[in-house]
Write an enzyme that holds these catalytic residues in place. Structure first.
Site, PDB file in Angstrom:
ATOM      1  N   GLU A 176       0.878  -1.188   0.000  1.00 40.53           N
ATOM      2  CA  GLU A 176       0.000   0.000   0.000  1.00 40.53           C
ATOM      3  C   GLU A 176       0.905   1.225   0.000  1.00 40.53           C
ATOM      4  OE1 GLU A 176      -3.438   1.212   0.283  1.00 40.53           O
ATOM      5  OE2 GLU A 176      -2.149   3.013   0.180  1.00 40.53           O
ATOM      6  N   ASP A 220       5.097   1.911  -3.486  1.00 42.64           N
ATOM      7  CA  ASP A 220       4.350   1.979  -4.738  1.00 42.64           C
ATOM      8  C   ASP A 220       4.329   0.576  -5.349  1.00 42.64           C
ATOM      9  OD1 ASP A 220       4.544   4.191  -7.649  1.00 42.64           O
ATOM     10  OD2 ASP A 220       3.474   2.298  -7.343  1.00 42.64           O
ATOM     11  N   GLY A 221       3.142   0.061  -5.571  1.00 45.48           N
ATOM     12  CA  GLY A 221       3.028  -1.307  -6.096  1.00 45.48           C
ATOM     13  C   GLY A 221       3.704  -1.471  -7.442  1.00 45.48           C
ATOM     14  N   ASP A 256      -6.112  -3.964  -5.641  1.00 51.58           N
ATOM     15  CA  ASP A 256      -7.246  -3.376  -4.910  1.00 51.58           C
ATOM     16  C   ASP A 256      -6.991  -1.872  -4.799  1.00 51.58           C
ATOM     17  OD1 ASP A 256      -8.445  -3.838  -1.448  1.00 51.58           O
ATOM     18  OD2 ASP A 256      -9.224  -2.669  -3.142  1.00 51.58           O
ATOM     19  N   SER A 257      -7.038  -1.205  -5.943  1.00 52.43           N
ATOM     20  CA  SER A 257      -6.562   0.188  -6.000  1.00 52.43           C
ATOM     21  C   SER A 257      -7.719   1.187  -6.055  1.00 52.43           C
ATOM     22  CB  SER A 257      -5.706   0.379  -7.267  1.00 52.43           C
ATOM     23  OG  SER A 257      -6.560   0.433  -8.402  1.00 52.43           O
TER      24      SER A 257
HETATM   25  N1  SAM Z   1     -11.989  -1.004  -2.672  1.00 53.95           N
HETATM   26  C1  SAM Z   1     -11.591   0.329  -3.094  1.00 53.95           C
HETATM   27  C2  SAM Z   1     -11.995   0.595  -4.519  1.00 53.95           C
HETATM   28  O1  SAM Z   1     -12.344  -0.350  -5.233  1.00 53.95           O
HETATM   29  O2  SAM Z   1     -11.957   1.792  -4.908  1.00 53.95           O
HETATM   30  C3  SAM Z   1     -10.093   0.487  -2.911  1.00 53.95           C
HETATM   31  C4  SAM Z   1      -9.744   0.635  -1.480  1.00 53.95           C
HETATM   32  S1  SAM Z   1      -8.063   0.781  -1.054  1.00 53.95           S
HETATM   33  C5  SAM Z   1      -8.245   1.956   0.207  1.00 53.95           C
HETATM   34  C6  SAM Z   1      -7.301   1.646  -2.419  1.00 53.95           C
HETATM   35  C7  SAM Z   1      -5.857   1.935  -2.083  1.00 53.95           C
HETATM   36  O3  SAM Z   1      -5.015   1.927  -3.244  1.00 53.95           O
HETATM   37  C8  SAM Z   1      -5.605   3.321  -1.443  1.00 53.95           C
HETATM   38  O4  SAM Z   1      -5.324   3.173  -0.072  1.00 53.95           O
HETATM   39  C9  SAM Z   1      -4.430   3.909  -2.220  1.00 53.95           C
HETATM   40  O5  SAM Z   1      -3.505   4.589  -1.390  1.00 53.95           O
HETATM   41  C10 SAM Z   1      -3.848   2.662  -2.856  1.00 53.95           C
HETATM   42  N2  SAM Z   1      -2.992   2.903  -4.039  1.00 53.95           N
HETATM   43  C11 SAM Z   1      -3.235   3.722  -5.094  1.00 53.95           C
HETATM   44  N3  SAM Z   1      -2.214   3.674  -5.973  1.00 53.95           N
HETATM   45  C12 SAM Z   1      -1.292   2.797  -5.456  1.00 53.95           C
HETATM   46  C13 SAM Z   1      -0.021   2.310  -5.901  1.00 53.95           C
HETATM   47  N4  SAM Z   1       0.533   2.742  -7.063  1.00 53.95           N
HETATM   48  N5  SAM Z   1       0.631   1.400  -5.133  1.00 53.95           N
HETATM   49  C14 SAM Z   1       0.083   0.969  -3.954  1.00 53.95           C
HETATM   50  N6  SAM Z   1      -1.114   1.399  -3.464  1.00 53.95           N
HETATM   51  C15 SAM Z   1      -1.791   2.293  -4.224  1.00 53.95           C
END
Ligand code: SAM
Length: 280
Positions: free
Chosen positions: A106, A139-140, A157-158
């Site tokens: 995350e 960063d994923g 799950d972004s």
């Molecule tokens: N279930 C939700 C949806 O479908 O919209 C997603 C929930 S989860 C909180 C989404 C997460 O993705 C966020 O906490 C965000 O910080 C993370 N995120 C966005 N881009 C990312 C990346 N490049 N690498 C890792 N995490 C990332």
């Protein structure tokens, strides 16, 4: 006076929820994070003003982003979640006895911190001491370049394709996911709403098909997401989600799921025509 929170899904439509109180409001280097108490859906997380999860309907999303892949792959030992900082996906993954390692990558540590503090029903495993769970704040996109051939399953799950998540919807990223998966690995990514996001879906599924031999869409009903009709992309190196699905194994599972079941696994891939047309 009642306080209402409205998320606009288009300029002329959206969802509005009556709010009891704000539990947290803050800004990380990536986004604005709010956690509020709603009358109808319990606690709710917002990122940059968009609904991420609510206590009342998160079971749908977390069942469906997780179980179709973990019941199609015959022996899912090592699973990676990119994003998923609320912890709900990790919670569902570790319910599968085959899983030996569940990694969360995350980008925003504040999301993890506040989910553990304020959303314990979702963050129970990322805030606990389960030796199978490993957390990375990273960063994923960068993380998986360092982990070739390591994972049986990768779940993306972004957030929506904005900000740090833009790259998670591009062909180059899918190529690195393909490389990070084992030879019979599976990737699932949330793929937005067939009702509102046809353009995003067309590009996303075109990019996935350029990389994976098997690419299917499946759907779920999530009332707090735009239109309520949500979708997931199933991208696989070897196993097909229907032809290779072991229905008996899913039926014999030792844990209760409130949305997913062995019949719905098949039905979720039966798409309405307009959704199918979005991706052909
Ligand atoms: N279930 C939700 C949806 O479908 O919209 C997603 C929930 S989860 C909180 C989404 C997460 O993705 C966020 O906490 C965000 O910080 C993370 N995120 C966005 N881009 C990312 C990346 N490049 N690498 C890792 N995490 C990332």
């Amino acid at each position: 006076m009642d306080l209402w929170y409205t998320e606009k899904h288009t300029d002329a439509a959206g969802i509005t929820l009556r709010i009891r109180k704000s539990l947290f409001s803050g800004e990380s280097e990536f986004q604005k994070l709010d956690i509020v108490e709603t009358d109808e859906y319990g606690r709710m997380m917002l990122l940059d003003g968009l609904v991420m999860v609510t206590e009342r309907d998160e079971f749908v999303y977390h069942d469906m982003v997780t179980h179709p892949a973990l019941f199609t792959q015959p022996n899912p030992k090592k699973v990676l979640v990119i994003g998923g900082g609320d912890g709900g996906t990790i919670r569902e993954i570790v319910r599968h006895p085959e899983v030996e390692l569940a990694v969360l990558c995350e980008i925003d540590g504040l999301v993890i911190e506040k989910s553990i503090e304020l959303l314990p029903s979702m963050a129970c495993e990322i805030g606990g001491s389960n030796p199978k769970v490993k957390l990375h704040v990273d960063d994923g996109i960068a993380y998986i370049k360092e982990h070739r051939g390591e994972f049986d399953i990768i779940l993306v799950d972004s957030t929506d394709p904005i900000g740090p998540a833009v790259g998670l919807f591009e062909e180059g990223f899918y190529q690195t996911v393909f490389a990070a998966l084992k030879e019979d690995g599976i990737m699932v990514a949330q793929s937005e709403s067939p009702f509102y996001h046809a353009d995003i879906q067309k590009d996303m599924y075109h990019n996935l098909r350029a990389v994976f031999p098997i690419v299917e869409m499946y759907q779920a009903f999530i009332p707090t997401y735009p239109s309520g009709l949500w979708s997931f992309a199933f991208a696989s190196k070897q196993y097909h989600p229907i032809k290779d699905f072991d229905r008996e194994r899913a039926a014999q599972r030792k844990f209760h799921t409130r949305y997913y079941n062995e019949d719905l696994h098949l039905g979720a891939f039966m798409l309405p025509t307009f959704a199918r047309e979005n991706i052909t």
